[in-house]
Design an enzyme around this catalytic site. Structure first.
Site, short mmCIF file in Angstrom:
data_model
loop_
_atom_site.label_atom_id
_atom_site.label_comp_id
_atom_site.label_asym_id
_atom_site.label_seq_id
_atom_site.Cartn_x
_atom_site.Cartn_y
_atom_site.Cartn_z
N VAL A 134 -18.96 5.81 -11.47
CA VAL A 134 -20.17 5.71 -11.37
C VAL A 134 -19.51 7.20 -9.86
O VAL A 134 -18.68 6.30 -8.85
CB VAL A 134 -21.09 5.22 -9.55
CG1 VAL A 134 -21.64 5.53 -9.05
CG2 VAL A 134 -21.80 4.11 -10.83
N PRO A 135 -19.77 8.57 -9.78
CA PRO A 135 -18.93 9.59 -9.54
C PRO A 135 -19.14 9.38 -7.75
O PRO A 135 -19.51 10.64 -7.56
CB PRO A 135 -19.23 10.72 -10.35
CG PRO A 135 -20.41 10.65 -10.52
CD PRO A 135 -20.76 8.93 -11.03
N CYS A 136 -18.55 8.17 -6.98
CA CYS A 136 -18.51 8.13 -5.69
C CYS A 136 -18.40 9.90 -5.20
O CYS A 136 -18.78 10.12 -4.40
CB CYS A 136 -17.86 7.15 -5.46
SG CYS A 136 -18.37 5.73 -5.76
N HIS A 137 -17.00 10.02 -5.94
CA HIS A 137 -16.11 11.27 -4.97
C HIS A 137 -17.35 12.49 -4.42
O HIS A 137 -16.78 13.42 -5.04
CB HIS A 137 -14.63 11.55 -6.33
CG HIS A 137 -15.22 12.13 -7.26
ND1 HIS A 137 -15.30 10.48 -8.37
CD2 HIS A 137 -15.05 13.10 -7.78
CE1 HIS A 137 -16.12 11.66 -9.61
NE2 HIS A 137 -15.71 12.62 -9.07
#
Length: 171
Positions: A134-137
């Protein structure tokens, strides 16, 4: 396969702990302490937690490719069960942010039908157990286009730079 399998993966970002169920990857973390990683899994799933590196090998392979700049998305399934519906919606919306792009917390809130819930989205991102799957960045604060994430700021910057083509790779 055990109900929840876990393993330590050596990655270009350093050692990472990963866990999966029959449905998919349930947690992924740079957490160094095994017990601190496993405790939330026990609360979330109950049942046995068993070491099983083979169960996490496909994730390790995809992560290596991603960190080497050879993969832009992950095909491994995620197990988002036993998470709050709001959290699941935020994680799914974050996964839809294209590689190399960003969205603000407010934009993500609007995408899931909760305009005005930017802080709640930020709280979900801060505790996300699945970076970079999950690309929180890719979710950034509107004020500065960067900060506001619960993880290590250098990891966020490194991943954003990787996706922008400003780094060679981690490997």
């Amino acid at each position: 396969m055990p109900r929840v399998a876990f393993a330590l993966l050596e990655t270009g970002l350093g050692p990472m702990l990963a866990a999966r169920t029959a449905l998919g990857v349930a947690a992924f973390s740079r957490e160094a302490a095994l017990e601190a990683f496993l405790q939330p899994l026990r609360r979330r799933f109950g049942g046995p937690l068993e070491p099983d590196p083979d169960a996490l090998a496909p994730l390790g392979h995809e992560l290596d490719e991603y960190l080497a700049g050879k993969r832009r998305s992950f095909s491994v399934e995620l197990d988002l069960t036993r998470l709050a519906a709001f959290d699941r919606a935020v994680y799914r919306a974050a996964r839809a942010i294209p590689y190399g792009s960003t969205a603000t917390y407010g934009e993500l809130a609007a995408r899931i039908g909760h305009p005005g819930a930017a802080r709640a989205v930020g709280n979900v991102m801060a505790r996300c157990p699945l970076l970079p799957l999950v690309p929180c960045h890719r979710v950034v604060r509107a004020a500065d286009g960067f900060s506001g994430w619960g993880g290590d700021p250098w990891v966020k910057r490194w991943l954003l730079d990787l996706e922008a083509g400003e780094l060679r790779s981690a490997g």
